[in-house]
Design an enzyme around this catalytic site. Sequence first.
Site, short mmCIF file in Angstrom:
data_model
loop_
_atom_site.label_atom_id
_atom_site.label_comp_id
_atom_site.label_asym_id
_atom_site.label_seq_id
_atom_site.Cartn_x
_atom_site.Cartn_y
_atom_site.Cartn_z
N SER A 1 0.92 -1.18 -0.08
CA SER A 1 -0.02 0.11 0.10
C SER A 1 0.96 1.38 -0.08
O SER A 1 0.72 2.19 -0.69
CB SER A 1 -0.96 0.13 1.27
OG SER A 1 -1.89 -1.21 1.18
N ALA A 2 1.79 1.32 0.49
CA ALA A 2 2.75 2.40 0.93
C ALA A 2 3.87 2.45 -0.10
O ALA A 2 3.96 3.57 -0.93
CB ALA A 2 3.39 2.59 2.11
N GLU B 1 9.56 -6.38 -4.37
CA GLU B 1 8.50 -7.41 -3.90
C GLU B 1 8.83 -8.80 -3.55
O GLU B 1 9.25 -9.44 -4.43
CB GLU B 1 7.21 -7.16 -4.45
CG GLU B 1 6.16 -8.09 -3.83
CD GLU B 1 5.66 -7.78 -2.65
OE1 GLU B 1 5.52 -8.87 -1.98
OE2 GLU B 1 5.51 -6.62 -2.26
N ALA B 2 8.60 -9.36 -2.27
CA ALA B 2 8.99 -10.61 -2.15
C ALA B 2 7.94 -11.72 -2.65
O ALA B 2 8.38 -12.74 -2.86
CB ALA B 2 9.24 -10.91 -0.52
N HIS C 1 -4.68 -4.40 12.16
CA HIS C 1 -4.40 -2.74 12.24
C HIS C 1 -3.10 -2.41 12.85
O HIS C 1 -3.05 -1.31 13.49
CB HIS C 1 -5.68 -1.95 12.82
CG HIS C 1 -6.99 -2.09 12.00
ND1 HIS C 1 -8.19 -1.60 12.51
CD2 HIS C 1 -7.28 -2.70 10.79
CE1 HIS C 1 -9.04 -1.70 11.75
NE2 HIS C 1 -8.63 -2.54 10.65
#
Length: 545
Positions: A64-65, A85-86, A483
Amino acid sequence: MTKKTSSPQPGKEQLIRQLQTGRISRRGFLTLLGLTATTVGAQTLFSCSEPTSEYDYIIVGAGSAGCTLAARLLASSKARILLIEAGGSNDREEVRDFTQAWKLTLPDSEVDWGYKSVPQRELMDKPQSYSSGKVVGGSSSINGMVWVHGNKGDFDGWAAAGCPGWDFNGVQPSFQHVRAAMQPTSALTARNALSQAMVQAFANLGHPSNPDYNGEQQLGVGYTQLNVTEDGRRLDAFSSLLAPSVGDPRLSILMGAHVKRIALRGTKAEGVVLDQNGVEQTLKASREVIVCAGTIQTPQLLMLSGIGDPAELSPHGIPVVAAVPGVGKNLHDHLISVAVGKLRQPEPTSHLTTMDVSVFFGAGPRPGMPKFQVQAYYMRYGWASYPSEAVALGLIPLHPTSRGSVKLRSADFQDAPLIDPNFLGTPEDMANQLEGYKAIRQLLGAPGLRDWLEDVEHTPGPEVSTDAQLQEAIRKFSESDFHSVGTCRMGTDDLAVVDPLLRVKGVQGLRLASGAIMPTVPSGNTNAASMMVGDRAGRLLLEID
Protein backbone atom coordinates in the site's frame (compact mmCIF):
# COMPACT_ATOMS: atom_id res chain seq x y z
CA MET A 1 -8.67 -10.67 -51.72
CA THR A 2 -9.02 -8.04 -49.04
CA LYS A 3 -5.76 -7.26 -47.30
CA LYS A 4 -5.88 -7.86 -43.56
CA THR A 5 -4.85 -5.02 -41.32
CA SER A 6 -3.86 -5.24 -37.68
CA SER A 7 -6.10 -3.62 -35.10
CA PRO A 8 -4.59 -0.54 -33.50
CA GLN A 9 -3.26 -1.13 -30.01
CA PRO A 10 -5.29 0.64 -27.31
CA GLY A 11 -3.75 3.76 -25.82
CA LYS A 12 -2.20 3.63 -22.36
CA GLU A 13 -5.08 5.45 -20.68
CA GLN A 14 -7.56 3.00 -22.22
CA LEU A 15 -5.43 0.07 -21.07
CA ILE A 16 -5.36 1.44 -17.53
CA ARG A 17 -9.16 1.73 -17.50
CA GLN A 18 -9.46 -1.83 -18.77
CA LEU A 19 -7.08 -3.06 -16.07
CA GLN A 20 -8.94 -1.27 -13.30
CA THR A 21 -12.33 -2.59 -14.44
CA GLY A 22 -11.05 -6.14 -14.86
CA ARG A 23 -11.47 -6.29 -18.63
CA ILE A 24 -7.83 -7.26 -19.09
CA SER A 25 -5.54 -9.06 -16.67
CA ARG A 26 -2.44 -7.48 -15.14
CA ARG A 27 -0.32 -9.87 -17.22
CA GLY A 28 -2.10 -8.78 -20.37
CA PHE A 29 -1.67 -5.15 -19.35
CA LEU A 30 2.09 -5.57 -19.02
CA THR A 31 2.30 -7.42 -22.33
CA LEU A 32 0.34 -4.77 -24.23
CA LEU A 33 2.62 -2.09 -22.81
CA GLY A 34 5.62 -3.97 -24.19
CA LEU A 35 7.32 -4.66 -20.88
CA THR A 36 10.14 -7.18 -20.91
CA ALA A 37 10.48 -9.93 -18.34
CA THR A 38 14.09 -10.69 -17.48
CA THR A 39 15.06 -13.62 -15.31
CA VAL A 40 17.26 -12.57 -12.41
CA GLY A 41 18.02 -15.79 -10.61
CA ALA A 42 14.61 -16.99 -9.46
CA GLN A 43 13.22 -13.47 -9.65
CA THR A 44 11.30 -11.61 -12.36
CA LEU A 45 12.25 -8.07 -13.30
CA PHE A 46 9.63 -6.10 -15.22
CA SER A 47 11.14 -3.09 -16.91
CA CYS A 48 11.07 -1.13 -20.15
CA SER A 49 14.81 -0.51 -19.93
CA GLU A 50 17.90 -2.65 -19.72
CA PRO A 51 18.53 -4.21 -16.28
CA THR A 52 21.00 -2.29 -14.16
CA SER A 53 22.69 -2.83 -10.82
CA GLU A 54 22.16 0.76 -9.67
CA TYR A 55 19.07 2.94 -9.24
CA ASP A 56 18.39 6.34 -7.72
CA TYR A 57 15.90 4.93 -5.22
CA ILE A 58 15.24 1.38 -4.08
CA ILE A 59 11.86 0.81 -2.45
CA VAL A 60 11.51 -2.37 -0.39
CA GLY A 61 7.91 -3.61 -0.45
CA ALA A 62 5.36 -3.10 -3.26
CA GLY A 63 2.40 -2.78 -0.91
CA SER A 64 0.00 0.00 0.00
CA ALA A 65 2.73 2.49 0.91
CA GLY A 66 5.39 1.25 -1.51
CA CYS A 67 3.23 1.48 -4.64
CA THR A 68 2.00 4.91 -3.59
CA LEU A 69 5.53 6.13 -2.92
CA ALA A 70 6.81 4.82 -6.26
CA ALA A 71 3.95 6.54 -8.07
CA ARG A 72 4.74 9.85 -6.36
CA LEU A 73 8.47 9.67 -7.17
CA LEU A 74 7.75 8.88 -10.83
CA ALA A 75 5.17 11.65 -11.13
CA SER A 76 7.25 14.34 -9.44
CA SER A 77 10.87 13.54 -10.34
CA LYS A 78 13.08 12.05 -13.05
CA ALA A 79 14.46 9.37 -10.76
CA ARG A 80 15.15 5.73 -11.68
CA ILE A 81 13.29 3.48 -9.25
CA LEU A 82 13.51 -0.16 -8.33
CA LEU A 83 10.48 -1.51 -6.49
CA ILE A 84 11.15 -4.86 -4.79
CA GLU A 85 8.42 -7.30 -3.74
CA ALA A 86 9.00 -10.64 -2.01
CA GLY A 87 5.74 -11.98 -3.39
CA GLY A 88 4.58 -12.31 -6.97
CA SER A 89 2.05 -10.77 -9.30
CA ASN A 90 -1.48 -10.06 -8.13
CA ASP A 91 -2.76 -11.10 -11.53
CA ARG A 92 -5.21 -13.53 -9.94
CA GLU A 93 -8.96 -13.74 -10.35
CA GLU A 94 -9.41 -14.10 -6.60
CA VAL A 95 -7.60 -10.77 -6.16
CA ARG A 96 -9.50 -8.94 -8.88
CA ASP A 97 -12.89 -10.31 -7.84
CA PHE A 98 -13.62 -8.92 -4.39
CA THR A 99 -16.27 -11.57 -3.72
CA GLN A 100 -13.46 -14.16 -3.63
CA ALA A 101 -11.41 -12.23 -1.08
CA TRP A 102 -12.02 -14.91 1.60
CA LYS A 103 -9.67 -17.23 -0.29
CA LEU A 104 -6.69 -14.90 0.06
CA THR A 105 -5.98 -15.41 3.76
CA LEU A 106 -6.63 -19.12 4.04
CA PRO A 107 -3.88 -21.23 5.65
CA ASP A 108 -0.98 -21.76 3.26
CA SER A 109 -2.13 -18.91 1.01
CA GLU A 110 0.55 -17.96 -1.51
CA VAL A 111 -0.28 -14.26 -1.18
CA ASP A 112 -0.33 -13.94 2.63
CA TRP A 113 2.71 -14.10 4.91
CA GLY A 114 0.39 -15.81 7.39
CA TYR A 115 2.16 -14.60 10.52
CA LYS A 116 1.05 -15.67 14.00
CA SER A 117 1.64 -13.84 17.24
CA VAL A 118 2.95 -15.45 20.37
CA PRO A 119 0.14 -16.78 22.63
CA GLN A 120 -1.83 -13.90 24.13
CA ARG A 121 -2.20 -14.25 27.87
CA GLU A 122 -5.41 -12.20 28.08
CA LEU A 123 -7.01 -14.04 25.13
CA MET A 124 -6.97 -17.54 26.59
CA ASP A 125 -3.36 -18.02 25.38
CA LYS A 126 -4.49 -18.02 21.75
CA PRO A 127 -1.96 -16.87 19.12
CA GLN A 128 -3.41 -14.19 16.87
CA SER A 129 -3.30 -14.23 13.08
CA TYR A 130 -1.39 -11.44 11.39
CA SER A 131 -2.28 -11.45 7.71
CA SER A 132 0.06 -9.42 5.53
CA GLY A 133 0.07 -9.29 1.76
CA LYS A 134 2.88 -11.23 0.08
CA VAL A 135 2.02 -9.98 -3.40
CA VAL A 136 2.24 -6.88 -5.55
CA GLY A 137 -0.20 -4.41 -4.01
CA GLY A 138 0.60 -5.82 -0.56
CA SER A 139 -2.25 -5.99 1.89
CA SER A 140 -4.41 -3.85 -0.41
CA SER A 141 -4.52 -6.93 -2.66
CA ILE A 142 -5.86 -9.23 0.08
CA ASN A 143 -7.69 -7.09 2.66
CA GLY A 144 -11.33 -6.11 3.18
CA MET A 145 -10.94 -2.79 1.31
CA VAL A 146 -12.63 -0.71 4.03
CA TRP A 147 -11.73 2.93 3.45
CA VAL A 148 -11.33 5.07 6.60
CA HIS A 149 -9.06 8.11 6.76
CA GLY A 150 -9.04 8.37 10.54
CA ASN A 151 -9.86 11.44 12.56
CA LYS A 152 -8.54 15.01 12.45
CA GLY A 153 -7.49 14.57 16.07
CA ASP A 154 -5.29 11.58 15.19
CA PHE A 155 -3.01 13.62 12.97
CA ASP A 156 -3.12 16.78 15.06
CA GLY A 157 -2.08 14.50 17.93
CA TRP A 158 0.90 13.22 15.95
CA ALA A 159 2.03 16.79 15.30
CA ALA A 160 1.58 17.79 18.94
CA ALA A 161 3.67 14.79 20.03
CA GLY A 162 6.72 15.91 18.04
CA CYS A 163 5.88 15.28 14.38
CA PRO A 164 5.48 18.72 12.77
CA GLY A 165 3.95 18.65 9.31
CA TRP A 166 1.87 15.56 10.10
CA ASP A 167 -1.12 17.51 11.42
CA PHE A 168 -4.50 17.14 9.73
CA ASN A 169 -3.94 19.96 7.27
CA GLY A 170 -0.47 18.69 6.45
CA VAL A 171 -1.61 15.20 5.44
CA GLN A 172 -4.66 16.29 3.43
CA PRO A 173 -2.92 16.67 0.05
CA SER A 174 -1.82 13.03 0.22
CA PHE A 175 -5.22 11.78 1.39
CA GLN A 176 -6.91 13.68 -1.43
CA HIS A 177 -4.48 12.22 -3.97
CA VAL A 178 -4.94 8.60 -2.96
CA ARG A 179 -8.69 8.98 -2.49
CA ALA A 180 -9.05 10.20 -6.07
CA ALA A 181 -7.22 7.12 -7.30
CA MET A 182 -8.91 4.57 -5.03
CA GLN A 183 -12.46 5.88 -5.60
CA PRO A 184 -14.02 4.71 -2.31
CA THR A 185 -17.78 4.41 -2.39
CA SER A 186 -20.64 3.03 -0.32
CA ALA A 187 -22.65 2.07 -3.42
CA LEU A 188 -22.22 -1.66 -2.85
CA THR A 189 -22.98 -1.62 0.88
CA ALA A 190 -25.91 0.81 0.74
CA ARG A 191 -27.91 -1.25 -1.74
CA ASN A 192 -28.66 -4.13 0.65
CA ALA A 193 -31.99 -4.17 2.49
CA LEU A 194 -30.28 -5.66 5.56
CA SER A 195 -27.70 -2.87 5.77
CA GLN A 196 -30.45 -0.29 5.27
CA ALA A 197 -32.35 -1.82 8.17
CA MET A 198 -29.27 -1.73 10.40
CA VAL A 199 -28.50 1.91 9.64
CA GLN A 200 -32.08 2.88 10.48
CA ALA A 201 -32.19 0.69 13.60
CA PHE A 202 -28.96 2.18 14.97
CA ALA A 203 -30.09 5.71 14.14
CA ASN A 204 -33.28 5.02 16.11
CA LEU A 205 -31.08 4.22 19.12
CA GLY A 206 -29.57 7.70 18.96
CA HIS A 207 -26.59 7.36 16.63
CA PRO A 208 -26.77 10.24 14.15
CA SER A 209 -26.90 9.31 10.47
CA ASN A 210 -23.60 10.12 8.78
CA PRO A 211 -23.36 9.69 5.00
CA ASP A 212 -19.58 10.24 4.99
CA TYR A 213 -17.49 9.32 8.03
CA ASN A 214 -14.44 10.59 6.09
CA GLY A 215 -16.00 14.03 5.85
CA GLU A 216 -16.32 16.85 8.34
CA GLN A 217 -17.66 14.59 11.11
CA GLN A 218 -16.65 11.02 11.85
CA LEU A 219 -19.21 10.25 14.57
CA GLY A 220 -22.43 8.50 13.64
CA VAL A 221 -23.73 5.56 11.61
CA GLY A 222 -23.43 5.07 7.87
CA TYR A 223 -22.67 2.67 5.07
CA THR A 224 -19.11 1.39 4.88
CA GLN A 225 -16.98 2.86 2.12
CA LEU A 226 -15.03 0.33 0.04
CA ASN A 227 -12.46 0.91 -2.69
CA VAL A 228 -14.29 -1.64 -4.84
CA THR A 229 -16.05 -0.92 -8.12
CA GLU A 230 -19.81 -1.39 -8.40
CA ASP A 231 -19.28 -4.62 -10.33
CA GLY A 232 -17.12 -6.01 -7.50
CA ARG A 233 -13.58 -5.37 -8.74
CA ARG A 234 -10.85 -4.62 -6.21
CA LEU A 235 -9.03 -1.30 -6.60
CA ASP A 236 -5.70 -2.24 -5.04
CA ALA A 237 -2.73 0.11 -4.65
CA PHE A 238 -0.85 -1.33 -7.63
CA SER A 239 -3.72 -1.16 -10.12
CA SER A 240 -5.01 2.22 -9.00
CA LEU A 241 -1.84 4.14 -8.19
CA LEU A 242 1.12 2.58 -9.96
CA ALA A 243 -0.45 1.15 -13.13
CA PRO A 244 -0.40 4.56 -14.87
CA SER A 245 3.41 4.54 -14.49
CA VAL A 246 4.00 0.96 -15.61
CA GLY A 247 5.80 1.19 -18.93
CA ASP A 248 7.89 4.14 -17.80
CA PRO A 249 11.53 3.16 -18.46
CA ARG A 250 12.51 4.68 -15.10
CA LEU A 251 10.52 2.05 -13.19
CA SER A 252 11.66 -1.53 -12.57
CA ILE A 253 9.61 -3.97 -10.50
CA LEU A 254 11.45 -6.96 -9.08
CA MET A 255 9.10 -9.68 -7.82
CA GLY A 256 9.84 -12.83 -5.87
CA ALA A 257 12.90 -11.20 -4.29
CA HIS A 258 13.46 -11.33 -0.53
CA VAL A 259 15.60 -8.55 0.93
CA LYS A 260 17.93 -10.04 3.54
CA ARG A 261 19.38 -6.80 4.84
CA ILE A 262 20.21 -3.21 4.00
CA ALA A 263 23.62 -2.87 2.33
CA LEU A 264 25.54 -0.45 4.53
CA ARG A 265 28.94 1.22 4.25
CA GLY A 266 29.55 2.34 7.80
CA THR A 267 26.32 4.09 8.72
CA LYS A 268 25.29 4.93 5.15
CA ALA A 269 22.71 2.84 3.30
CA GLU A 270 23.99 2.06 -0.19
CA GLY A 271 21.48 -0.50 -1.39
CA VAL A 272 20.00 -3.87 -0.48
CA VAL A 273 21.20 -7.46 -0.29
CA LEU A 274 18.79 -9.92 -1.94
CA ASP A 275 18.48 -13.65 -1.57
CA GLN A 276 18.20 -15.57 -4.84
CA ASN A 277 17.77 -19.25 -4.06
CA GLY A 278 20.47 -19.05 -1.43
CA VAL A 279 22.77 -16.80 -3.48
CA GLU A 280 23.24 -13.18 -2.46
CA GLN A 281 23.01 -10.25 -4.85
CA THR A 282 23.55 -6.60 -3.96
CA LEU A 283 21.71 -3.81 -5.75
CA LYS A 284 22.78 -0.20 -5.30
CA ALA A 285 20.77 2.98 -4.76
CA SER A 286 22.66 6.17 -5.58
CA ARG A 287 20.32 8.32 -3.49
CA GLU A 288 18.24 6.48 -0.88
CA VAL A 289 16.69 3.21 0.22
CA ILE A 290 13.10 3.45 1.47
CA VAL A 291 11.69 0.49 3.41
CA CYS A 292 7.93 0.06 2.96
CA ALA A 293 7.73 -3.45 4.38
CA GLY A 294 4.94 -2.87 6.89
CA THR A 295 4.67 -2.98 10.65
CA ILE A 296 6.02 -6.51 11.11
CA GLN A 297 8.78 -6.86 8.52
CA THR A 298 10.22 -3.35 8.71
CA PRO A 299 11.66 -3.73 12.24
CA GLN A 300 12.79 -7.25 11.38
CA LEU A 301 14.76 -5.99 8.37
CA LEU A 302 16.31 -3.15 10.35
CA MET A 303 17.44 -5.46 13.13
CA LEU A 304 18.88 -7.98 10.66
CA SER A 305 20.85 -5.04 9.23
CA GLY A 306 22.30 -4.10 12.63
CA ILE A 307 19.93 -1.21 13.31
CA GLY A 308 18.08 -1.51 16.59
CA ASP A 309 18.41 -2.04 20.32
CA PRO A 310 21.84 -3.54 21.08
CA ALA A 311 20.20 -5.70 23.76
CA GLU A 312 18.01 -7.28 21.05
CA LEU A 313 20.79 -7.70 18.48
CA SER A 314 23.51 -9.11 20.73
CA PRO A 315 21.85 -12.49 21.49
CA HIS A 316 21.71 -13.18 17.74
CA GLY A 317 25.32 -12.21 17.07
CA ILE A 318 24.37 -9.23 14.89
CA PRO A 319 26.92 -6.40 14.99
CA VAL A 320 25.40 -3.04 15.91
CA VAL A 321 25.62 -0.49 13.12
CA ALA A 322 23.25 2.05 14.69
CA ALA A 323 21.90 1.84 18.24
CA VAL A 324 18.23 2.71 17.80
CA PRO A 325 16.48 1.26 20.85
CA GLY A 326 12.92 1.94 19.64
CA VAL A 327 13.07 -0.50 16.73
CA GLY A 328 10.41 -3.18 17.22
CA LYS A 329 8.81 -1.51 20.23
CA ASN A 330 5.44 0.28 20.45
CA LEU A 331 3.53 -2.41 18.55
CA HIS A 332 -0.18 -1.89 18.98
CA ASP A 333 -3.28 -2.97 17.17
CA HIS A 334 -7.05 -2.82 17.28
CA LEU A 335 -8.70 -5.73 19.06
CA ILE A 336 -12.14 -6.60 17.71
CA SER A 337 -14.72 -8.35 19.94
CA VAL A 338 -17.72 -9.99 18.28
CA ALA A 339 -21.40 -10.45 19.14
CA VAL A 340 -23.63 -12.42 16.76
CA GLY A 341 -27.32 -12.75 15.92
CA LYS A 342 -28.76 -15.38 13.55
CA LEU A 343 -30.86 -14.11 10.63
CA ARG A 344 -34.44 -15.34 10.36
CA GLN A 345 -33.96 -16.05 6.65
CA PRO A 346 -31.01 -16.11 4.23
CA GLU A 347 -29.97 -12.99 2.36
CA PRO A 348 -30.45 -12.87 -1.43
CA THR A 349 -27.51 -13.82 -3.64
CA SER A 350 -27.29 -10.19 -4.77
CA HIS A 351 -25.87 -9.36 -1.32
CA LEU A 352 -22.16 -9.55 -2.18
CA THR A 353 -20.51 -7.47 0.53
CA THR A 354 -19.65 -8.35 4.11
CA MET A 355 -18.65 -5.23 6.08
CA ASP A 356 -21.73 -3.17 5.31
CA VAL A 357 -22.31 -0.71 8.16
CA SER A 358 -19.92 1.37 10.28
CA VAL A 359 -20.69 3.14 13.55
CA PHE A 360 -18.35 5.57 15.32
CA PHE A 361 -19.37 6.64 18.81
CA GLY A 362 -18.17 7.67 22.25
CA ALA A 363 -15.78 10.41 23.41
CA GLY A 364 -12.18 9.82 22.33
CA PRO A 365 -9.03 11.48 23.69
CA ARG A 366 -9.40 14.69 21.64
CA PRO A 367 -12.52 16.70 20.74
CA GLY A 368 -14.49 15.13 17.90
CA MET A 369 -12.66 11.82 18.12
CA PRO A 370 -14.72 8.66 18.59
CA LYS A 371 -13.87 6.18 21.30
CA PHE A 372 -15.26 3.15 19.50
CA GLN A 373 -15.82 1.82 16.01
CA VAL A 374 -18.39 -0.87 15.26
CA GLN A 375 -18.35 -2.81 12.03
CA ALA A 376 -21.44 -4.78 11.06
CA TYR A 377 -20.72 -7.97 9.12
CA TYR A 378 -23.14 -10.02 7.10
CA MET A 379 -22.00 -13.67 7.33
CA ARG A 380 -23.30 -15.91 4.57
CA TYR A 381 -21.02 -18.67 5.85
CA GLY A 382 -20.07 -19.11 9.48
CA TRP A 383 -16.65 -19.83 10.84
CA ALA A 384 -15.37 -21.17 14.18
CA SER A 385 -18.42 -21.21 16.48
CA TYR A 386 -20.31 -18.54 14.51
CA PRO A 387 -23.34 -19.59 12.43
CA SER A 388 -24.07 -19.09 8.75
CA GLU A 389 -26.64 -16.51 7.64
CA ALA A 390 -25.99 -14.22 10.58
CA VAL A 391 -25.07 -10.68 11.53
CA ALA A 392 -21.90 -10.09 13.55
CA LEU A 393 -21.14 -6.78 15.21
CA GLY A 394 -17.45 -6.18 15.83
CA LEU A 395 -16.47 -3.79 18.61
CA ILE A 396 -13.16 -1.92 18.20
CA PRO A 397 -11.86 0.40 20.94
CA LEU A 398 -9.93 2.82 18.77
CA HIS A 399 -7.19 4.01 21.13
CA PRO A 400 -5.57 1.04 22.90
CA THR A 401 -3.03 1.76 25.62
CA SER A 402 -1.35 -1.65 25.56
CA ARG A 403 1.99 -1.84 23.78
CA GLY A 404 3.82 -4.90 22.50
CA SER A 405 6.83 -5.68 20.35
CA VAL A 406 8.32 -7.34 17.29
CA LYS A 407 11.57 -9.18 18.02
CA LEU A 408 13.91 -11.40 16.06
CA ARG A 409 13.42 -15.11 16.38
CA SER A 410 16.91 -15.64 14.95
CA ALA A 411 19.44 -14.00 12.65
CA ASP A 412 17.99 -15.98 9.72
CA PHE A 413 15.93 -13.68 7.49
CA GLN A 414 13.63 -16.58 6.61
CA ASP A 415 12.50 -17.05 10.22
CA ALA A 416 9.30 -15.20 11.05
CA PRO A 417 9.79 -12.67 13.86
CA LEU A 418 8.28 -12.95 17.32
CA ILE A 419 5.11 -10.82 17.32
CA ASP A 420 3.57 -9.86 20.67
CA PRO A 421 0.78 -7.25 20.50
CA ASN A 422 0.15 -7.66 24.25
CA PHE A 423 -3.61 -7.37 23.78
CA LEU A 424 -5.54 -6.18 26.87
CA GLY A 425 -2.24 -5.64 28.63
CA THR A 426 -3.60 -2.72 30.67
CA PRO A 427 -6.66 -2.52 32.94
CA GLU A 428 -7.83 0.48 30.92
CA ASP A 429 -7.99 -1.57 27.74
CA MET A 430 -10.11 -4.27 29.34
CA ALA A 431 -12.42 -1.65 30.86
CA ASN A 432 -12.91 -0.03 27.43
CA GLN A 433 -13.44 -3.37 25.73
CA LEU A 434 -16.09 -4.24 28.30
CA GLU A 435 -17.85 -0.87 27.93
CA GLY A 436 -17.96 -1.19 24.15
CA TYR A 437 -19.01 -4.84 24.22
CA LYS A 438 -22.06 -3.96 26.29
CA ALA A 439 -22.89 -1.29 23.70
CA ILE A 440 -22.81 -3.67 20.72
CA ARG A 441 -25.12 -6.10 22.49
CA GLN A 442 -27.61 -3.23 22.74
CA LEU A 443 -27.18 -2.55 19.02
CA LEU A 444 -27.70 -6.22 18.23
CA GLY A 445 -30.95 -6.12 20.23
CA ALA A 446 -32.23 -2.94 18.56
CA PRO A 447 -36.03 -3.01 18.11
CA GLY A 448 -35.57 -2.20 14.42
CA LEU A 449 -33.78 -5.53 13.88
CA ARG A 450 -36.41 -7.78 15.47
CA ASP A 451 -37.91 -8.68 12.12
CA TRP A 452 -34.46 -9.62 10.84
CA LEU A 453 -32.75 -11.44 13.71
CA GLU A 454 -33.84 -14.39 15.82
CA ASP A 455 -34.99 -13.47 19.31
CA VAL A 456 -32.18 -15.29 21.12
CA GLU A 457 -28.68 -13.84 20.83
CA HIS A 458 -26.28 -16.44 19.45
CA THR A 459 -22.94 -15.01 20.71
CA PRO A 460 -22.09 -14.57 23.51
CA GLY A 461 -25.61 -15.78 24.40
CA PRO A 462 -28.35 -14.73 26.84
CA GLU A 463 -26.76 -16.61 29.75
CA VAL A 464 -23.83 -14.15 29.70
CA SER A 465 -24.79 -11.20 31.87
CA THR A 466 -22.29 -10.32 34.63
CA ASP A 467 -19.15 -8.29 34.03
CA ALA A 468 -17.04 -11.33 34.83
CA GLN A 469 -18.93 -13.42 32.28
CA LEU A 470 -18.65 -10.66 29.70
CA GLN A 471 -14.90 -10.40 30.24
CA GLU A 472 -14.58 -14.13 29.64
CA ALA A 473 -16.66 -13.74 26.48
CA ILE A 474 -14.35 -10.95 25.33
CA ARG A 475 -11.34 -13.21 25.84
CA LYS A 476 -13.07 -15.94 23.83
CA PHE A 477 -14.63 -13.91 21.00
CA SER A 478 -11.89 -11.37 20.22
CA GLU A 479 -9.08 -11.27 17.70
CA SER A 480 -6.65 -8.96 15.96
CA ASP A 481 -8.25 -6.62 13.43
CA PHE A 482 -5.02 -6.45 11.35
CA HIS A 483 -4.48 -2.76 12.13
CA SER A 484 -1.01 -3.06 13.62
CA VAL A 485 1.21 0.04 13.64
CA GLY A 486 4.01 1.78 15.45
CA THR A 487 7.04 -0.54 15.53
CA CYS A 488 9.38 2.10 14.02
CA ARG A 489 7.51 5.15 15.14
CA MET A 490 8.11 8.70 14.08
CA GLY A 491 9.09 11.38 16.58
CA THR A 492 11.92 13.31 18.20
CA ASP A 493 12.30 11.51 21.55
CA ASP A 494 14.83 8.82 22.43
CA LEU A 495 12.60 5.89 21.41
CA ALA A 496 11.57 7.34 18.06
CA VAL A 497 13.06 5.43 15.13
CA VAL A 498 12.51 7.97 12.36
CA ASP A 499 12.34 11.75 12.43
CA PRO A 500 9.37 13.67 10.96
CA LEU A 501 11.07 13.44 7.54
CA LEU A 502 11.02 9.63 7.95
CA ARG A 503 14.82 9.36 8.09
CA VAL A 504 16.16 6.54 10.26
CA LYS A 505 18.14 7.82 13.22
CA GLY A 506 21.87 7.29 12.97
CA VAL A 507 21.78 6.08 9.35
CA GLN A 508 22.22 8.12 6.17
CA GLY A 509 20.25 7.41 3.03
CA LEU A 510 17.59 5.28 4.71
CA ARG A 511 13.93 6.15 5.24
CA LEU A 512 10.82 4.22 6.23
CA ALA A 513 7.24 4.55 4.99
CA SER A 514 4.41 2.30 6.21
CA GLY A 515 2.16 1.78 9.21
CA ALA A 516 5.35 1.06 11.16
CA ILE A 517 6.09 4.81 11.45
CA MET A 518 2.69 5.79 12.87
CA PRO A 519 3.07 7.03 16.47
CA THR A 520 -0.47 5.88 17.30
CA VAL A 521 -3.07 3.90 15.42
CA PRO A 522 -5.62 6.09 13.59
CA SER A 523 -9.32 6.02 14.43
CA GLY A 524 -10.37 3.25 12.07
CA ASN A 525 -9.03 0.87 9.46
CA THR A 526 -5.44 1.65 8.52
CA ASN A 527 -5.05 0.98 4.78
CA ALA A 528 -5.98 4.50 3.66
CA ALA A 529 -3.59 6.01 6.21
CA SER A 530 -0.79 3.71 5.03
CA MET A 531 -1.27 4.91 1.47
CA MET A 532 -1.23 8.49 2.72
CA VAL A 533 2.12 7.79 4.41
CA GLY A 534 3.53 6.45 1.13
CA ASP A 535 2.53 9.53 -0.84
CA ARG A 536 3.66 11.90 1.90
CA ALA A 537 7.03 10.13 2.11
CA GLY A 538 7.58 10.94 -1.57
CA ARG A 539 6.59 14.56 -1.06
CA LEU A 540 8.97 14.89 1.89
CA LEU A 541 11.82 13.25 0.01
CA LEU A 542 11.35 15.55 -2.98
CA GLU A 543 10.57 18.59 -0.81
CA ILE A 544 7.23 19.33 -2.45
CA ASP A 545 3.86 20.28 -0.94
